[in-house]
Design a protein around this motif. Structure first.
Motif, PDB file in Angstrom:
ATOM      1  N   PHE A   1      -7.247 -33.101   2.268  1.00  0.00           N
ATOM      2  CA  PHE A   1      -6.154 -34.028   2.593  1.00  0.00           C
ATOM      3  C   PHE A   1      -6.598 -34.748   3.861  1.00  0.00           C
ATOM      4  O   PHE A   1      -6.510 -34.209   4.967  1.00  0.00           O
ATOM      5  CB  PHE A   1      -4.859 -33.241   2.804  1.00  0.00           C
ATOM      6  CG  PHE A   1      -3.613 -34.070   2.824  1.00  0.00           C
ATOM      7  CD1 PHE A   1      -3.211 -34.800   1.707  1.00  0.00           C
ATOM      8  CD2 PHE A   1      -2.804 -34.102   3.955  1.00  0.00           C
ATOM      9  CE1 PHE A   1      -2.042 -35.547   1.721  1.00  0.00           C
ATOM     10  CE2 PHE A   1      -1.632 -34.839   3.977  1.00  0.00           C
ATOM     11  CZ  PHE A   1      -1.247 -35.559   2.860  1.00  0.00           C
TER      12      PHE A   1
ATOM     13  N   TYR B   1      -5.268 -39.496   2.430  1.00  0.00           N
ATOM     14  CA  TYR B   1      -5.978 -39.683   1.160  1.00  0.00           C
ATOM     15  C   TYR B   1      -6.392 -38.325   0.607  1.00  0.00           C
ATOM     16  O   TYR B   1      -6.710 -37.409   1.371  1.00  0.00           O
ATOM     17  CB  TYR B   1      -7.261 -40.516   1.360  1.00  0.00           C
ATOM     18  CG  TYR B   1      -7.012 -41.971   1.628  1.00  0.00           C
ATOM     19  CD1 TYR B   1      -6.548 -42.392   2.867  1.00  0.00           C
ATOM     20  CD2 TYR B   1      -7.223 -42.916   0.633  1.00  0.00           C
ATOM     21  CE1 TYR B   1      -6.299 -43.724   3.107  1.00  0.00           C
ATOM     22  CE2 TYR B   1      -6.984 -44.260   0.871  1.00  0.00           C
ATOM     23  CZ  TYR B   1      -6.529 -44.660   2.111  1.00  0.00           C
ATOM     24  OH  TYR B   1      -6.277 -45.975   2.350  1.00  0.00           O
ATOM     25  N   THR B   2      -6.386 -38.228  -0.717  1.00  0.00           N
ATOM     26  CA  THR B   2      -6.978 -37.077  -1.405  1.00  0.00           C
ATOM     27  C   THR B   2      -7.916 -37.621  -2.463  1.00  0.00           C
ATOM     28  O   THR B   2      -7.510 -38.487  -3.256  1.00  0.00           O
ATOM     29  CB  THR B   2      -5.890 -36.205  -2.062  1.00  0.00           C
ATOM     30  OG1 THR B   2      -5.052 -35.664  -1.027  1.00  0.00           O
ATOM     31  CG2 THR B   2      -6.503 -35.043  -2.829  1.00  0.00           C
TER      32      THR B   2
ATOM     33  N   ALA C   1      -2.420 -41.047  -0.510  1.00  0.00           N
ATOM     34  CA  ALA C   1      -1.340 -40.120  -0.876  1.00  0.00           C
ATOM     35  C   ALA C   1       0.001 -40.833  -0.952  1.00  0.00           C
ATOM     36  O   ALA C   1       0.270 -41.767  -0.191  1.00  0.00           O
ATOM     37  CB  ALA C   1      -1.282 -38.987   0.137  1.00  0.00           C
TER      38      ALA C   1
ATOM     39  N   THR D   1       2.413 -45.132   2.830  1.00  0.00           N
ATOM     40  CA  THR D   1       2.038 -44.729   1.476  1.00  0.00           C
ATOM     41  C   THR D   1       1.650 -46.013   0.730  1.00  0.00           C
ATOM     42  O   THR D   1       1.832 -47.118   1.245  1.00  0.00           O
ATOM     43  CB  THR D   1       3.202 -43.988   0.788  1.00  0.00           C
ATOM     44  OG1 THR D   1       4.283 -44.901   0.573  1.00  0.00           O
ATOM     45  CG2 THR D   1       3.677 -42.809   1.626  1.00  0.00           C
TER      46      THR D   1
END
Ligand code: THU
Length: 158
Positions: free
Chosen positions: A40, A95-96, A101, A131
């Motif tokens: 993450f 971000y993943t 995210a 987001t």
């Protein structure tokens, strides 16, 4: 007793240029995070009163509690490098696997540090939680930490 928090929900495309720049800086910072354990990757960008933007990201460690969130990395960096310049705003995103995210929210410890940044300089710290489709804007950090534990303003002057 009812505690209310005001949150503005903004569209990324409609942001003023100065805020867009801050959000882009947070996004770029996230890509440089060291988050091999959670995957993450969080980026945070701070705008100082002199217009300067500084960034940070989460720094993890195999001894998990030794790591630090992006928000505290950047706020402590700003405090270390520019101790006399008030912080105006902080933008945070995550971000993943390279995908932004849909949810990001600072932990309690980071909220406490944001709050003290605001009381330290006597200047509100706006918070942008970013987001892909929406940006959640809090006009000050205190609103993110109701019934906070902090110093009484008058006492700080003594
Ligand atoms: N994390 C942040 O850096 N900021 C946040 O707002 C939420 C969580 C980090 C801590 C840890 O490295 C990873 O994200 C998963 O919790």
């Amino acid at each position: 007793m009812i505690i209310e928090t005001k949150v503005q929900v903004l569209l990324p495309d409609k942001l003023p240029a100065v805020d867009k720049t801050l959000v882009l800086a947070a996004q770029a910072a996230a890509r440089k995070a060291y988050a091999p354990y959670s995957d993450f990757q969080v980026g945070a960008a701070v705008r100082l009163q002199d217009g300067r933007i500084v960034t940070g990201n989460n720094q993890e460690n195999v001894a998990y509690p030794s790591g630090l969130c992006a928000e505290r990395v950047v706020l402590f960096y700003a405090g270390a490098q520019y101790p006399t310049v008030p912080v105006e705003a902080i933008a945070v995103t995550a971000y993943t696997d390279g995908v932004q995210a849909k949810y990001i929210s600072p932990c309690g410890a980071c909220r406490q540090v944001m709050l003290e940044t605001e009381t330290r300089y006597g200047h509100p710290v706006k918070v942008y939680l970013c987001t892909p489709e929406k940006i959640y804007l809090f006009e000050n950090s205190r609103s993110l930490l109701p019934m906070s534990f902090d110093q009484i303003p008058d006492e700080r002057e003594k």
